[in-house]
Structure formats: structure tokens, C-alpha cells
Design a protein around this motif. Sequence first.
Motif, PDB file in Angstrom:
ATOM      1  N   HIS A  35     -27.596 -17.019 -38.981  1.00 23.26           N
ATOM      2  CA  HIS A  35     -27.229 -16.397 -40.254  1.00 23.26           C
ATOM      3  C   HIS A  35     -27.999 -15.092 -40.440  1.00 23.26           C
ATOM      4  CE1 HIS A  35     -30.975 -16.977 -42.573  1.00 23.26           C
ATOM      5  NE2 HIS A  35     -31.152 -18.010 -41.778  1.00 23.26           N
ATOM      6  N   GLU A  37     -28.094 -12.063 -44.047  1.00 28.87           N
ATOM      7  CA  GLU A  37     -28.002 -12.082 -45.513  1.00 28.87           C
ATOM      8  C   GLU A  37     -26.570 -11.918 -46.013  1.00 28.87           C
ATOM      9  OE1 GLU A  37     -30.470 -12.777 -47.701  1.00 28.87           O
ATOM     10  OE2 GLU A  37     -31.609 -13.270 -45.899  1.00 28.87           O
ATOM     11  N   THR A  38     -25.609 -12.120 -45.118  1.00 29.22           N
ATOM     12  CA  THR A  38     -24.203 -11.977 -45.487  1.00 29.22           C
ATOM     13  C   THR A  38     -23.689 -13.260 -46.113  1.00 29.22           C
ATOM     14  OG1 THR A  38     -23.917 -10.528 -43.575  1.00 29.22           O
ATOM     15  CG2 THR A  38     -21.920 -11.295 -44.660  1.00 29.22           C
ATOM     16  N   GLU A  39     -23.555 -13.248 -47.416  1.00 30.80           N
ATOM     17  CA  GLU A  39     -23.020 -14.401 -48.143  1.00 30.80           C
ATOM     18  C   GLU A  39     -23.695 -15.691 -47.668  1.00 30.80           C
ATOM     19  OE1 GLU A  39     -18.680 -14.123 -48.351  1.00 30.80           O
ATOM     20  OE2 GLU A  39     -18.834 -11.972 -48.035  1.00 30.80           O
ATOM     21  N   ASP A  40     -22.909 -16.732 -47.381  1.00 28.34           N
ATOM     22  CA  ASP A  40     -23.504 -18.001 -46.940  1.00 28.34           C
ATOM     23  C   ASP A  40     -23.016 -18.387 -45.543  1.00 28.34           C
ATOM     24  OD1 ASP A  40     -20.910 -18.453 -47.677  1.00 28.34           O
ATOM     25  OD2 ASP A  40     -21.302 -20.224 -48.907  1.00 28.34           O
ATOM     26  N   TYR A  41     -22.681 -17.408 -44.723  1.00 26.03           N
ATOM     27  CA  TYR A  41     -22.184 -17.681 -43.375  1.00 26.03           C
ATOM     28  C   TYR A  41     -23.301 -18.187 -42.461  1.00 26.03           C
ATOM     29  CZ  TYR A  41     -17.935 -15.050 -44.545  1.00 26.03           C
ATOM     30  OH  TYR A  41     -16.774 -14.612 -45.112  1.00 26.03           O
ATOM     31  N   ASN A  42     -22.928 -19.092 -41.533  1.00 26.18           N
ATOM     32  CA  ASN A  42     -23.854 -19.519 -40.488  1.00 26.18           C
ATOM     33  C   ASN A  42     -23.052 -19.830 -39.228  1.00 26.18           C
ATOM     34  OD1 ASN A  42     -25.796 -21.095 -38.840  1.00 26.18           O
ATOM     35  ND2 ASN A  42     -27.063 -20.894 -40.666  1.00 26.18           N
ATOM     36  N   LYS A 339     -28.099 -12.195 -55.905  1.00 28.17           N
ATOM     37  CA  LYS A 339     -27.933 -13.370 -55.047  1.00 28.17           C
ATOM     38  C   LYS A 339     -28.603 -14.597 -55.652  1.00 28.17           C
ATOM     39  CE  LYS A 339     -28.090 -14.662 -50.181  1.00 28.17           C
ATOM     40  NZ  LYS A 339     -28.372 -14.190 -48.811  1.00 28.17           N
ATOM     41  N   SER A 340     -29.706 -14.402 -56.370  1.00 26.02           N
ATOM     42  CA  SER A 340     -30.409 -15.536 -56.985  1.00 26.02           C
ATOM     43  C   SER A 340     -29.643 -16.106 -58.174  1.00 26.02           C
ATOM     44  CB  SER A 340     -31.811 -15.107 -57.438  1.00 26.02           C
ATOM     45  OG  SER A 340     -31.748 -14.267 -58.575  1.00 26.02           O
ATOM     46  N   VAL A 343     -23.350 -17.052 -56.221  1.00 25.88           N
ATOM     47  CA  VAL A 343     -22.672 -16.735 -54.970  1.00 25.88           C
ATOM     48  C   VAL A 343     -21.940 -15.411 -55.163  1.00 25.88           C
ATOM     49  CG1 VAL A 343     -20.863 -17.461 -53.370  1.00 25.88           C
ATOM     50  CG2 VAL A 343     -22.425 -19.159 -54.368  1.00 25.88           C
ATOM     51  N   LYS A 345     -20.028 -11.680 -53.085  1.00 30.15           N
ATOM     52  CA  LYS A 345     -19.640 -10.873 -51.931  1.00 30.15           C
ATOM     53  C   LYS A 345     -20.079  -9.449 -52.224  1.00 30.15           C
ATOM     54  CE  LYS A 345     -15.451 -13.594 -50.895  1.00 30.15           C
ATOM     55  NZ  LYS A 345     -15.804 -14.091 -49.562  1.00 30.15           N
TER      56      LYS A 345
END
Length: 467
Positions: A35, A37-42, A339-340, A343, A345
Motif C-alpha cells: 500500500h 497513501e492512495t485511499e485504502d488500496y492494498n 483522511k483522519s 474515507v 478520493k
Amino acid sequence: MKNDSLSPIIIAQLEQIVGQAFVFTDQDTRKEYGHDETEDYNFPPHVVVKPRTAAEISEILKIANKHKIPVVPIGARTGLSGGALSVQGGIGLAMERFNQILVLDEQNLQVITEPGVITQVLRQTVAEKGLCYPVDPSSMGSCFIGGNVAENAGGARAVKYGVTKDYVLNLEVVLPTGEIIWTGANTLKNSTGYNLTQFMVGSEGTLGIITKIVLKLIPQQKHNVLMLVPFYEADQACEAVSAIFREGIVPSALEFMERDAIDWSLKFNDTIQIEVKEAVRAHLLIEVDGNYPEILMAEAEKIMGVVEQFQIDDILFADTEDEKNALWKMRRSVGEAVKSNSVYKEEDTVVPRYELPKLLKGIKSIGKKYGFQSVCYGHAGDGNLHVNIIKGDLSESDWAIQVPKGIREIFELTIALKGTLSGEHGIGYVQKDYMEIAFSKPHLELMERLKYVFDPNGILNPGKILP
């Protein structure tokens, strides 16, 4: 790759090259390097390898090229376009051991560095010698200089000093087929053949692995003046940007923050005490720098004369270094603050600076059409507006279907205003499907052919940039 692992033979070969201690196949390490820091991608690689030399990378790439195994260079994982995601698995090439500043040439104002050096460490090291590497991305305290080169990173002071590409003179690069080349020369001028150095900058790890970087430096400016200007109308803050330049002033930084960005950042940084009146809808953070305080004060007064033509509240001048640091912390932490809270984009639009008011109004109108909230901020001085689209109470269906439609319209508006898709974050994984908005079919086909010349088997960071 469809399998969840590489063969034991390949793993053993990788261990032989870099040592068993620097090859990782456990799930936790793979996930950690899957991952940014791009959204919640893994997207975990099948194996994480931590080389130390260009020769080791060369041997790794020869194996990968022979067996057509994807290889993804992975830096500090601070990117916002998914450039370091191993979307097809394969080998995750972690570059953190390339962490040395090799040569600081004070006579020629140059530095030779490895790509795993943290950008702020590089800046501080050259500053100790009275020199300056001025590119300052918001993540400079954690990002790697190699990632900055790969993405052509910018920052707050790009408006006066330019972006990463403007400081790269030469690169040592390992090609996907294993050859090691230098792309240019350590000279300020070079009209010798094709400019492979600038071709590599911003190529997002799809053409080669950068192992050494030669950067030009400039003398350090001794003084700066920083002011925070509150506007009662956000579009007037955008209008003021162009007006400042038309008066013949080139600030060293000119940052835009709309109201939500300010509120969320102040909430996130509860040690920063700045009063923001209810009617204020946006701020400009404006800096001028130089060696002569009297000239800077004259420029600041001229800027005041420009912004006072708009509906503004009292201008705040930062009188001390602590106050300046607090204002910059507020600005640099906006993305983290958003981000905190939710969610989101993040899109990285850029237009000619005079078109900023139209872009901002258009983004808000598109948000109303598709039912999403956006928080906008960015480097207004060079027309670069970051658009954070907030999930909030949106349903999963609207988030998955309606929001992408809105993003497409935002990019269509950006192109209509003579802008483009990304000013500094890159295209990577998340923006590639919008490339056909910005480029014609022949243009995209030319990019594909250039990729093939460097990487005929398509092993290097596949699934990025090109749709």
C-alpha cells in the motif's frame, strides 16, 4: 501473475543475489509493502526484496525479465496515485537501503544522492552548507527523493522555483532488461542526443529503476515574509492569485485553502491557535523570499494592495519562526486531516492559474450534481488544485458509481480549461482510466510504443499510467 507466490527456485535466486535476510515472503511484510497513501488500496507483491546496489538490481531484473515476473519499485509509500502498488503481484523492489547522500559538490552546486534518502534530510544537509534544494512536497519529512523523481513531485514553492524535473541533471538507471546506464551529464546545459533524463523523470517506475540522482542546487535565500489572508468568498481568493502575478510579483509560495480544509486542519492540529471568523470562506497563504528584508517588505505591501481590492478580513503576518512553522504545518497537514475524518478520493487537477475560479466553481457544481462534498486546497500559484472528495454518508453504490462519473466530469472540465489530469501526484493506478480525456489515440499509442522500447516484456510496474 495469478499465483500467490513465486517458485522456490526464483526465491532462492533472489536470496543468492541480495542475501536471505533481505528477501521477505511472509504475509505481514508483503501487506506492509502493498500500500501507499492512495485511499485504502492494498496490493501485496509476492515477495519483497531489499537490494543495496545497482548491480544487485540488474541481476534481479534479468531474472524477472527472463521469466516475465512483474517488478515494482517501492519507495517510502507516500504516493497518492497508487504508483507503488503491486497490482499484478511479482517482486516488490523496496529501495530503502539506497539511503546515502554520496557527494555534495559545493563548488558546482550539485549533489549526488541515492533514491532512498528522505527529501527533508537532503534539504537539511545541503542547507547546512548554505545551499538549497527548493522542491518541498508536503510529505517531505517522510517521502524519498527517488519517489519525487519518479512522480515529478512539486510542492508549495514550485510557483517560484519549479518542480523536481527542473533540478535533475543526470540519473543512473537500471533498465528492465538489466543494463545500467547514465541518462545524461552532470552539466547545466546538454544538447547531446535525446533527453533521456527528463524522459525518466515522471515515468513512475515504468521504464527503469533509478539508483543514483544528480541534482543541481541553488544558494539559500536568507529571509522570507509569510502572511495569511482570509477571504469572504473562495472564488475571490482564486481571482486574487492571478492579480498578484499581474502586479509583477512572484511569491515563493502561494497556497489556497477553502474553509473546510482550514477547519479540518485546525481540528487535526489542536496546538495551532488561529481565529477564523464565521464569514471567512477561504485563505491564501503567501510567502515572499530573498536576501534583502527591505525588498521583501515592499513586495508584501504591494501584495496587500492587491488583496485589499477583494473582500478580505484582517491579514495575519507571521512574526516569528514558530508562527511561520505553525502556518505551514496547518497547510501541509490538510490531506492528513481530511483522511483522519473520512474515507476520501484525492484528485490532483491543474489549470492555468487565471482559470482557477472557474475550476473551483465547476467542482462545486459537479459535486452538487452527483451528491458529494469536496474539500479543495493546493498550490494556487501554479494552478494546482487538490480536490478531496469525501465519502461521508454516501452509500457504497453512490461511492462506486456516481462519484467516478463526477470525477470524470471534473477532469473534462479541467481539460476544457486548458489544464491536465495531474500537476504533481502522477497518474499511477487510480487515474489511468481518465488518460483518454487528456490525450488522443495517436498520443497514447506513441506512449505505449515508447514503453515497449524500454520494457519489451512489460515487467516494470505494469498496470500504471496507460489505460
